[in-house]
Scaffold this motif. Structure first.
Motif, PDB file in Angstrom:
ATOM      1  N   ILE A 100      43.988  46.716  43.601  1.00 13.53           N
ATOM      2  CA  ILE A 100      43.285  45.722  42.784  1.00 13.53           C
ATOM      3  C   ILE A 100      43.467  46.079  41.304  1.00 13.53           C
ATOM      4  O   ILE A 100      43.164  47.198  40.880  1.00 13.53           O
ATOM      5  N   VAL A 108      38.804  38.385  42.532  1.00  8.36           N
ATOM      6  CA  VAL A 108      39.250  39.466  43.420  1.00  8.36           C
ATOM      7  C   VAL A 108      38.607  39.319  44.793  1.00  8.36           C
ATOM      8  O   VAL A 108      39.282  39.422  45.830  1.00  8.36           O
ATOM      9  N   GLU A 109      37.309  39.070  44.817  1.00 10.31           N
ATOM     10  CA  GLU A 109      36.591  38.938  46.093  1.00 10.31           C
ATOM     11  C   GLU A 109      37.149  37.780  46.908  1.00 10.31           C
ATOM     12  O   GLU A 109      37.308  37.881  48.135  1.00 10.31           O
ATOM     13  N   ALA A 147      43.371  38.747  37.458  1.00 11.66           N
ATOM     14  CA  ALA A 147      42.998  39.587  38.589  1.00 11.66           C
ATOM     15  C   ALA A 147      44.160  39.566  39.572  1.00 11.66           C
ATOM     16  O   ALA A 147      44.587  38.494  40.008  1.00 11.66           O
ATOM     17  N   VAL A 194      45.848  41.243  43.153  1.00 10.01           N
ATOM     18  CA  VAL A 194      45.698  42.025  44.383  1.00 10.01           C
ATOM     19  C   VAL A 194      47.060  42.061  45.062  1.00 10.01           C
ATOM     20  O   VAL A 194      47.528  41.048  45.601  1.00 10.01           O
ATOM     21  N   GLN A 217      40.263  36.594  46.777  1.00  9.40           N
ATOM     22  CA  GLN A 217      41.589  36.963  47.293  1.00  9.40           C
ATOM     23  C   GLN A 217      41.468  37.889  48.505  1.00  9.40           C
ATOM     24  O   GLN A 217      42.195  37.735  49.496  1.00  9.40           O
ATOM     25  N   VAL A 219      42.355  44.579  37.582  1.00  7.47           N
ATOM     26  CA  VAL A 219      41.584  43.627  36.791  1.00  7.47           C
ATOM     27  C   VAL A 219      41.900  43.904  35.327  1.00  7.47           C
ATOM     28  O   VAL A 219      41.621  44.992  34.825  1.00  7.47           O
ATOM     29  N   LEU A 234      34.850  48.681  42.771  1.00  6.36           N
ATOM     30  CA  LEU A 234      35.150  47.844  41.617  1.00  6.36           C
ATOM     31  C   LEU A 234      33.889  47.591  40.795  1.00  6.36           C
ATOM     32  O   LEU A 234      33.920  47.633  39.551  1.00  6.36           O
ATOM     33  N   ARG A 283      36.680  45.468  52.784  1.00  2.00           N
ATOM     34  CA  ARG A 283      36.644  44.924  51.421  1.00  2.00           C
ATOM     35  C   ARG A 283      35.306  45.159  50.744  1.00  2.00           C
ATOM     36  O   ARG A 283      35.238  45.193  49.514  1.00  2.00           O
TER      37      ARG A 283
END
Length: 389
Positions: A33, A60-61, A117, A119, A63, A35, A79, A72
């Motif tokens: 990840i 991000v969450e 962001a 991933v 994705q 950011v 994060l 996750r």
């Protein structure tokens, strides 16, 4: 990355070191990840920046959920720790946060970045590489006849990291008077002893912190030091101490010297490319696809990249370029690009920038990087790789 070098969760964003990029490059594995946020310099993150950072976390969450990533919730907790810490501390012009199962790190950057962001199976380290090329950490050695001070210039500041003086033992230094026999020899011996001690201090520090060096002091004393020193690699410049009346002058003199040094390095890199093209054209690869394919067979000497060149595409396992590489793309950092996409390779994954991953591989293989101005590599599809002989 070893536990010793990995900051604990909640630590403030730190200044960037060259080896941090290599650390991040070797900790690949889905999901990584990244950011990346452009920020305003402030004693504490501004409300607008906090809001935009939270939006990136939500992205991000999303994705991770769409790709059914396991564990996750643990990744989001790591994060969140980095985000909370960044919000509570000072900001510069850019912020990068990197999290995966083994890593949780944050960095302040002195230049603006394109907020996004990402991933993927590797971290988006391009902003870190660009920051180091624009103004890398460097050391300043201030040399006087009776003492030497060593400073580290990083993260927009200058801090003392070493001091050496011949009077450190508290005992007087006795030398013959000017008119007595042996005065010249005594002076030379004392100077040599002093400068050798300074050089040991410099060498010990740079062994752990390799970086460009700026020397400041009386020109004659600097001449003598340069004849003694065995630690002058990456010498960025010499400055007369009469031009440094204040600490701010000293810091600015270091920055000016390093900026000139970096311009010279870019010119040298372009000359290296021209010479290789003329003398050994089979050792030069042009364009993102050819660079990737060649890197799988040969050892790199120097990778030259135009500063704003971004090439989204697809990599197959092992980081080989797949068929849908977008050549010559100038799209935004979010991954937009012009051009046609080819077929999909089984086991391949889309990445936001093939150049980012290529830079990391060159670093890991011991090659050098040079960011040049847009247009400098027009004849090479904006990127060129010079291979070792």
């Amino acid at each position: 990355m070893s536990p010793r070098t990995r900051p604990k969760a909640g630590d403030s964003p730190v200044a960037l070191r060259t080896r941090d990029i290599a650390d991040l490059a070797i900790t690949s594995g889905y999901p990584c990840i990244s950011v990346i946020l452009s920020t305003k310099p402030a004693a504490r993150m501004t409300r607008d920046d906090r809001s935009r950072l939270n939006d990136l976390v939500v992205d991000v969450e999303r994705q991770l959920a769409e790709r059914n990533v396991t564990n996750r919730s643990l990744l989001m907790e790591k994060l969140a720790d980095q985000v909370d810490s960044a919000i509570d501390h000072s900001t510069d012009r850019g912020l990068c946060i990197y999290v995966n199962r083994a890593v949780a790190r944050s960095f302040r950057l002195p230049q603006s970045v394109t907020s996004r962001a990402v991933v993927e199976s590797t971290f988006a380290t391009r902003p870190l590489i660009a920051a180091l090329h624009r103004m890398p950490p460097h050391v300043v050695l201030l040399l006087h006849p009776t003492c030497a001070h060593l400073y580290a210039a990083e993260d927009g500041g200058l801090r003392p990291v070493g001091r050496y003086e011949p009077f450190g033992g508290g005992r007087p230094i006795r030398v013959p008077g000017a008119g007595q026999a042996g005065a010249a020899g005594g002076r030379a011996e004392l100077t040599a002893r002093f400068l050798h001690g300074v050089d040991r201090m410099l060498g010990d520090y740079r062994a752990d912190h390799p970086s460009p060096l700026v020397l400041v002091g009386p020109p004659r004393l600097l001449d003598e030091f340069c004849t003694f020193s065995g630690n002058l690699e990456r010498l960025a410049g010499r400055v007369d101490d009469r031009d440094c009346a204040t600490a701010l002058d000293l810091a600015l003199a270091g920055i000016t010297s390093v900026e000139a040094y970096l311009r010279t390095r870019r010119d040298d890199a372009l000359e290296l490319l021209r010479q290789a093209e003329a003398d050994r054209p089979t050792d030069v690869a042009s364009g993102i696809e050819q660079c990737w394919r060649t890197l799988g067979r040969r050892r790199p000497a120097m990778l030259l990249v135009e500063e704003n060149f971004i090439s989204p595409g697809t990599t197959a396992p092992g980081h080989h370029v797949a068929a849908n590489v977008t050549r010559g793309a100038t799209g935004s950092a979010s991954g937009d690009a012009t051009g046609e996409a080819g077929g999909h390779v089984s086991g391949a994954a889309d990445v936001h920038d093939l150049v980012d991953d290529l830079m990391e591989q060159v670093i890991l293989l011991g090659g050098q990087l040079a960011l040049v101005a847009d247009g400098d590599l027009r004849a090479h599809d904006r990127i060129a790789l010079v291979l070792r002989r």
